[in-house]
Design a protein around this motif. Structure first.
Motif, PDB file in Angstrom:
ATOM      1  N   SER A 153     -27.789 -51.204 -13.641  1.00 48.44           N
ATOM      2  CA  SER A 153     -27.789 -51.111 -15.088  1.00 48.44           C
ATOM      3  C   SER A 153     -26.379 -50.889 -15.632  1.00 48.44           C
ATOM      4  CB  SER A 153     -28.709 -49.975 -15.530  1.00 48.44           C
ATOM      5  OG  SER A 153     -28.691 -49.834 -16.915  1.00 48.44           O
ATOM      6  N   ARG A 154     -25.629 -49.964 -15.022  1.00 48.31           N
ATOM      7  CA  ARG A 154     -24.268 -49.683 -15.489  1.00 48.31           C
ATOM      8  C   ARG A 154     -23.354 -50.883 -15.293  1.00 48.31           C
ATOM      9  NH1 ARG A 154     -25.081 -44.692 -12.833  1.00 48.31           N
ATOM     10  NH2 ARG A 154     -23.768 -45.414 -11.129  1.00 48.31           N
TER      11      ARG A 154
ATOM     12  N   GLU B  89     -24.356 -53.776 -17.672  1.00 47.62           N
ATOM     13  CA  GLU B  89     -23.955 -53.520 -19.059  1.00 47.62           C
ATOM     14  C   GLU B  89     -22.449 -53.728 -19.244  1.00 47.62           C
ATOM     15  OE1 GLU B  89     -24.412 -50.062 -22.404  1.00 47.62           O
ATOM     16  OE2 GLU B  89     -25.978 -50.378 -20.915  1.00 47.62           O
ATOM     17  N   ARG B  90     -21.655 -53.311 -18.256  1.00 48.07           N
ATOM     18  CA  ARG B  90     -20.202 -53.496 -18.353  1.00 48.07           C
ATOM     19  C   ARG B  90     -19.831 -54.974 -18.335  1.00 48.07           C
ATOM     20  NH1 ARG B  90     -18.921 -48.754 -14.115  1.00 48.07           N
ATOM     21  NH2 ARG B  90     -19.120 -47.006 -15.553  1.00 48.07           N
TER      22      ARG B  90
ATOM     23  N   ILE C 148     -21.741 -57.566 -19.215  1.00 52.26           N
ATOM     24  CA  ILE C 148     -22.198 -58.185 -20.456  1.00 52.26           C
ATOM     25  C   ILE C 148     -21.289 -57.793 -21.616  1.00 52.26           C
ATOM     26  CG2 ILE C 148     -24.070 -58.162 -22.163  1.00 52.26           C
ATOM     27  CD1 ILE C 148     -26.012 -58.072 -19.745  1.00 52.26           C
ATOM     28  N   THR C 149     -20.921 -56.505 -21.701  1.00 53.18           N
ATOM     29  CA  THR C 149     -20.038 -56.037 -22.770  1.00 53.18           C
ATOM     30  C   THR C 149     -18.683 -56.730 -22.704  1.00 53.18           C
ATOM     31  OG1 THR C 149     -21.140 -53.895 -22.784  1.00 53.18           O
ATOM     32  CG2 THR C 149     -18.969 -53.992 -23.807  1.00 53.18           C
ATOM     33  N   ALA C 150     -18.125 -56.865 -21.493  1.00 46.74           N
ATOM     34  CA  ALA C 150     -16.828 -57.528 -21.336  1.00 46.74           C
ATOM     35  C   ALA C 150     -16.902 -58.982 -21.800  1.00 46.74           C
ATOM     36  CB  ALA C 150     -16.370 -57.452 -19.887  1.00 46.74           C
TER      37      ALA C 150
ATOM     38  N   GLN D 170     -19.023 -60.239 -23.955  1.00 51.38           N
ATOM     39  CA  GLN D 170     -19.214 -60.263 -25.402  1.00 51.38           C
ATOM     40  C   GLN D 170     -17.892 -60.035 -26.122  1.00 51.38           C
ATOM     41  OE1 GLN D 170     -22.356 -57.452 -26.188  1.00 51.38           O
ATOM     42  NE2 GLN D 170     -23.954 -58.931 -25.702  1.00 51.38           N
ATOM     43  N   HIS D 171     -17.018 -59.172 -25.550  1.00 48.83           N
ATOM     44  CA  HIS D 171     -15.699 -58.964 -26.137  1.00 48.83           C
ATOM     45  C   HIS D 171     -14.843 -60.222 -26.065  1.00 48.83           C
ATOM     46  CE1 HIS D 171     -15.836 -54.743 -27.169  1.00 48.83           C
ATOM     47  NE2 HIS D 171     -16.410 -54.478 -26.010  1.00 48.83           N
ATOM     48  N   GLU D 172     -15.159 -61.104 -25.124  1.00 45.13           N
ATOM     49  CA  GLU D 172     -14.425 -62.364 -24.986  1.00 45.13           C
ATOM     50  C   GLU D 172     -15.046 -63.485 -25.821  1.00 45.13           C
ATOM     51  OE1 GLU D 172     -11.519 -62.734 -23.446  1.00 45.13           O
ATOM     52  OE2 GLU D 172     -11.584 -60.588 -23.033  1.00 45.13           O
TER      53      GLU D 172
ATOM     54  N   PRO E 279     -24.250 -62.368 -28.118  1.00 47.06           N
ATOM     55  CA  PRO E 279     -25.210 -61.397 -27.574  1.00 47.06           C
ATOM     56  C   PRO E 279     -26.491 -62.105 -27.161  1.00 47.06           C
ATOM     57  CG  PRO E 279     -24.284 -60.591 -29.625  1.00 47.06           C
ATOM     58  CD  PRO E 279     -23.824 -62.016 -29.471  1.00 47.06           C
TER      59      PRO E 279
END
Length: 185
Positions: free
Chosen positions: A17-18, A21-22, A24-26, A28-30, A34
């Motif tokens: 999970s951790r 999430e990291r 996917i978040t990275a 999305q920042h690029e 979502p």
């Protein structure tokens, strides 16, 4: 739809999970939208070639003691290989077999947009397997917990809807022509 495959030794659900999430978040920042990124965890397979050296993939003690069967080629996933009848008649499926089945289920959901349990059994060619409904319910629950699908309905009317982008092209809406009424008649 971006699919990130991470081949790694076993991780806990919390670790997955951790990490997921990291990643996917990275992405999305690029600029990735979502809901358009899927992180798939798979057990490592085979040997690794790195910087001119052959590095043997680490094996856990129970796997090292057991005789190993030839691994399938990495570029040909189990989805595309025919499942042996033994797979369907075994009392229990192994973790790699279940992960391959989950991957097949995800691809079927991406292609169709939504599936019922029966449609999933047909899509995965498991309609003759007594164990398929219970196993598919578990896999659907895992995908729902990972927030990749949404469950709609109850009992036989249950449908599982893919939350990401669907691979099938949407049909263009049909245009209905209506004759306009003239004021003159």
């Amino acid at each position: 739809m971006a699919i990130v495959v991470i081949e790694t030794p076993s991780l806990t659900a919390d670790q997955k999970s951790r990490i997921g999430e990291r990643v996917i978040t990275a992405l999305q920042h690029e600029g990735m939208a979502p809901g358009s990124v899927v992180v798939l965890f798979q057990p490592e397979r085979g040997d690794i070639y790195l910087d001119g050296l052959l590095v043997q993939a680490q094996m856990t003690a129970p796997q090292a003691a057991a005789p190993t069967a030839p691994a399938p080629k990495p570029h040909v996933p189990m989805v595309e290989q025919e499942m042996a009848p033994a797979f369907k008649t075994k009392a229990r499926r192994s973790k790699p077999e279940l992960e391959d089945m989950k991957g097949q289920l995800m691809r079927a959901l991406q292609d169709k947009g939504s599936l019922s349990s029966f449609e999933a059994q047909v899509a995965l060619d498991l309609k003759d397997c007594d164990w398929a409904p219970a196993t598919l319910r578990r896999l659907f629950t895992e995908l729902e917990d990972a927030k990749l699908i949404v469950k709609n309905g109850q009992k036989r009317g249950t449908r599982y809807v893919w939350k990401g982008i669907v691979n099938t092209p949407q049909a263009s809406p049909t245009v209905k022509l209506v004759k306009a009424e003239n004021e003159e008649g």
